[in-house]
Design a protein around this motif. Sequence first.
Motif, PDB file in Angstrom:
ATOM      1  N   LEU A  36       0.856  -1.188   0.000  1.00 53.61           N
ATOM      2  CA  LEU A  36       0.000   0.000   0.000  1.00 53.61           C
ATOM      3  C   LEU A  36       0.887   1.230   0.000  1.00 53.61           C
ATOM      4  CD1 LEU A  36      -2.723   1.507   0.415  1.00 53.61           C
ATOM      5  CD2 LEU A  36      -2.377   1.190   2.855  1.00 53.61           C
ATOM      6  N   TYR A  37       0.727   2.079  -1.030  1.00 52.64           N
ATOM      7  CA  TYR A  37       1.422   3.370  -1.057  1.00 52.64           C
ATOM      8  C   TYR A  37       0.420   4.420  -0.609  1.00 52.64           C
ATOM      9  CZ  TYR A  37       3.143   7.823  -2.554  1.00 52.64           C
ATOM     10  OH  TYR A  37       3.529   9.138  -2.554  1.00 52.64           O
ATOM     11  N   GLU A  38       0.753   5.104   0.469  1.00 48.47           N
ATOM     12  CA  GLU A  38      -0.110   6.170   0.978  1.00 48.47           C
ATOM     13  C   GLU A  38       0.780   7.335   1.389  1.00 48.47           C
ATOM     14  OE1 GLU A  38      -3.875   6.752   3.993  1.00 48.47           O
ATOM     15  OE2 GLU A  38      -2.676   4.942   4.145  1.00 48.47           O
ATOM     16  N   PRO A  39       0.722   8.435   0.634  1.00 49.97           N
ATOM     17  CA  PRO A  39       1.547   9.588   1.005  1.00 49.97           C
ATOM     18  C   PRO A  39       1.182  10.065   2.408  1.00 49.97           C
ATOM     19  CG  PRO A  39       0.442   9.963  -1.106  1.00 49.97           C
ATOM     20  CD  PRO A  39      -0.130   8.714  -0.519  1.00 49.97           C
ATOM     21  N   ALA A  40       2.173  10.340   3.222  1.00 51.27           N
ATOM     22  CA  ALA A  40       1.926  10.766   4.604  1.00 51.27           C
ATOM     23  C   ALA A  40       1.015  11.980   4.659  1.00 51.27           C
ATOM     24  CB  ALA A  40       3.246  11.051   5.309  1.00 51.27           C
ATOM     25  N   TRP A  41       1.173  12.896   3.727  1.00 49.31           N
ATOM     26  CA  TRP A  41       0.381  14.124   3.746  1.00 49.31           C
ATOM     27  C   TRP A  41      -1.060  13.902   3.296  1.00 49.31           C
ATOM     28  CZ3 TRP A  41      -1.114  14.673  -1.186  1.00 49.31           C
ATOM     29  CH2 TRP A  41      -0.267  14.168  -2.178  1.00 49.31           C
ATOM     30  N   ALA A  42      -1.369  12.724   2.718  1.00 51.15           N
ATOM     31  CA  ALA A  42      -2.745  12.445   2.286  1.00 51.15           C
ATOM     32  C   ALA A  42      -3.539  11.691   3.347  1.00 51.15           C
ATOM     33  CB  ALA A  42      -2.734  11.653   0.979  1.00 51.15           C
ATOM     34  N   ILE A  43      -2.850  11.180   4.366  1.00 58.35           N
ATOM     35  CA  ILE A  43      -3.541  10.437   5.417  1.00 58.35           C
ATOM     36  C   ILE A  43      -4.455  11.395   6.172  1.00 58.35           C
ATOM     37  CG2 ILE A  43      -3.261   9.112   7.549  1.00 58.35           C
ATOM     38  CD1 ILE A  43      -0.511   8.238   6.424  1.00 58.35           C
ATOM     39  N   GLY A  44      -5.734  11.097   6.145  1.00 53.49           N
ATOM     40  CA  GLY A  44      -6.711  11.945   6.823  1.00 53.49           C
ATOM     41  C   GLY A  44      -6.961  13.256   6.113  1.00 53.49           C
ATOM     42  N   GLY A  45      -6.341  13.456   4.961  1.00 51.04           N
ATOM     43  CA  GLY A  45      -6.500  14.706   4.222  1.00 51.04           C
ATOM     44  C   GLY A  45      -7.691  14.678   3.281  1.00 51.04           C
ATOM     45  N   GLU A  46      -7.903  15.801   2.662  1.00 52.71           N
ATOM     46  CA  GLU A  46      -9.024  15.934   1.738  1.00 52.71           C
ATOM     47  C   GLU A  46      -8.637  15.632   0.300  1.00 52.71           C
ATOM     48  OE1 GLU A  46     -12.203  16.619   2.621  1.00 52.71           O
ATOM     49  OE2 GLU A  46     -11.473  16.465   4.683  1.00 52.71           O
ATOM     50  N   HIS A  47      -7.326  15.614   0.005  1.00 55.72           N
ATOM     51  CA  HIS A  47      -6.883  15.476  -1.378  1.00 55.72           C
ATOM     52  C   HIS A  47      -5.917  14.307  -1.531  1.00 55.72           C
ATOM     53  CE1 HIS A  47      -8.650  19.360  -2.251  1.00 55.72           C
ATOM     54  NE2 HIS A  47      -8.059  19.819  -1.156  1.00 55.72           N
ATOM     55  N   PRO A  48      -6.168  13.464  -2.535  1.00 55.86           N
ATOM     56  CA  PRO A  48      -5.209  12.400  -2.819  1.00 55.86           C
ATOM     57  C   PRO A  48      -3.996  12.982  -3.535  1.00 55.86           C
ATOM     58  CG  PRO A  48      -6.946  12.395  -4.455  1.00 55.86           C
ATOM     59  CD  PRO A  48      -7.315  13.449  -3.434  1.00 55.86           C
ATOM     60  N   ALA A  49      -2.997  12.157  -3.735  1.00 49.34           N
ATOM     61  CA  ALA A  49      -1.862  12.565  -4.562  1.00 49.34           C
ATOM     62  C   ALA A  49      -2.378  12.822  -5.972  1.00 49.34           C
ATOM     63  CB  ALA A  49      -0.814  11.456  -4.587  1.00 49.34           C
ATOM     64  N   THR A  50      -1.727  13.705  -6.684  1.00 46.29           N
ATOM     65  CA  THR A  50      -2.113  13.891  -8.080  1.00 46.29           C
ATOM     66  C   THR A  50      -1.809  12.600  -8.826  1.00 46.29           C
ATOM     67  OG1 THR A  50       0.044  14.713  -8.763  1.00 46.29           O
ATOM     68  CG2 THR A  50      -1.570  16.363  -7.995  1.00 46.29           C
ATOM     69  N   PRO A  51      -2.556  12.302  -9.871  1.00 47.12           N
ATOM     70  CA  PRO A  51      -2.268  11.086 -10.637  1.00 47.12           C
ATOM     71  C   PRO A  51      -0.827  11.051 -11.160  1.00 47.12           C
ATOM     72  CG  PRO A  51      -4.438  11.887 -11.183  1.00 47.12           C
ATOM     73  CD  PRO A  51      -3.797  12.945 -10.320  1.00 47.12           C
ATOM     74  N   GLY A  52      -0.292  12.193 -11.541  1.00 49.04           N
ATOM     75  CA  GLY A  52       1.081  12.239 -12.028  1.00 49.04           C
ATOM     76  C   GLY A  52       2.085  11.882 -10.951  1.00 49.04           C
ATOM     77  N   HIS A  53       1.889  12.430  -9.764  1.00 48.88           N
ATOM     78  CA  HIS A  53       2.778  12.108  -8.637  1.00 48.88           C
ATOM     79  C   HIS A  53       2.714  10.617  -8.325  1.00 48.88           C
ATOM     80  CE1 HIS A  53       4.647  12.188  -4.654  1.00 48.88           C
ATOM     81  NE2 HIS A  53       3.621  11.451  -4.271  1.00 48.88           N
ATOM     82  N   ALA A  54       1.501  10.094  -8.200  1.00 51.74           N
ATOM     83  CA  ALA A  54       1.325   8.681  -7.869  1.00 51.74           C
ATOM     84  C   ALA A  54       1.938   7.794  -8.955  1.00 51.74           C
ATOM     85  CB  ALA A  54      -0.158   8.370  -7.678  1.00 51.74           C
ATOM     86  N   ALA A  55       1.802   8.184 -10.215  1.00 54.09           N
ATOM     87  CA  ALA A  55       2.380   7.414 -11.320  1.00 54.09           C
ATOM     88  C   ALA A  55       3.904   7.395 -11.228  1.00 54.09           C
ATOM     89  CB  ALA A  55       1.933   7.986 -12.662  1.00 54.09           C
ATOM     90  N   ARG A  56       4.504   8.527 -10.878  1.00 52.72           N
ATOM     91  CA  ARG A  56       5.969   8.573 -10.739  1.00 52.72           C
ATOM     92  C   ARG A  56       6.437   7.649  -9.614  1.00 52.72           C
ATOM     93  NH1 ARG A  56       4.686  13.795 -11.972  1.00 52.72           N
ATOM     94  NH2 ARG A  56       4.728  14.501  -9.802  1.00 52.72           N
ATOM     95  N   VAL A  57       5.694   7.622  -8.522  1.00 55.29           N
ATOM     96  CA  VAL A  57       6.050   6.728  -7.415  1.00 55.29           C
ATOM     97  C   VAL A  57       5.931   5.274  -7.864  1.00 55.29           C
ATOM     98  CG1 VAL A  57       5.342   5.904  -5.129  1.00 55.29           C
ATOM     99  CG2 VAL A  57       5.466   8.365  -5.593  1.00 55.29           C
ATOM    100  N   LEU A  58       4.816   4.925  -8.498  1.00 54.91           N
ATOM    101  CA  LEU A  58       4.611   3.547  -8.942  1.00 54.91           C
ATOM    102  C   LEU A  58       5.678   3.133  -9.954  1.00 54.91           C
ATOM    103  CD1 LEU A  58       2.846   1.020  -8.741  1.00 54.91           C
ATOM    104  CD2 LEU A  58       1.477   1.956 -10.620  1.00 54.91           C
ATOM    105  N   THR A  59       6.001   4.020 -10.870  1.00 61.00           N
ATOM    106  CA  THR A  59       7.045   3.730 -11.853  1.00 61.00           C
ATOM    107  C   THR A  59       8.383   3.489 -11.151  1.00 61.00           C
ATOM    108  OG1 THR A  59       5.923   4.991 -13.569  1.00 61.00           O
ATOM    109  CG2 THR A  59       8.289   4.644 -13.857  1.00 61.00           C
TER     110      THR A  59
END
Length: 118
Positions: A36-59
Amino acid sequence: MRRGGHPPQRPGRRDHVTRQAAVLTRLPRERPALVLYEPAWAIGGEHPATPGHAARVLTGLHETLGPGHHVRFLYGGAVLPGTYTALRREAAWDGVAIGRAAQDPVLLRDVLHELEAG
């Protein structure tokens, strides 16, 4: 923070992903794993990572692991209806982890319908 609640890019972020993924390379290639990839700043937040950011992490994770590993990746962090579809447009996520949305029957239904359609 930038507009939209996402943190600015910091130097070394890719190095951090590479270091985290390097731990996964210790698994035997034939051993399945679910991460499970969960950005620390998105935990309990209102906004997920941008799709581009998440794609770079997954890549970065896939590049570090290389071919032949049986690791699947879920995204978690402010998962609401539309999150999975937006993420999948950018990268081949295996699914999402539903947190707070699971507490609201309407949000849960909408996220599950999106996953079924996905």
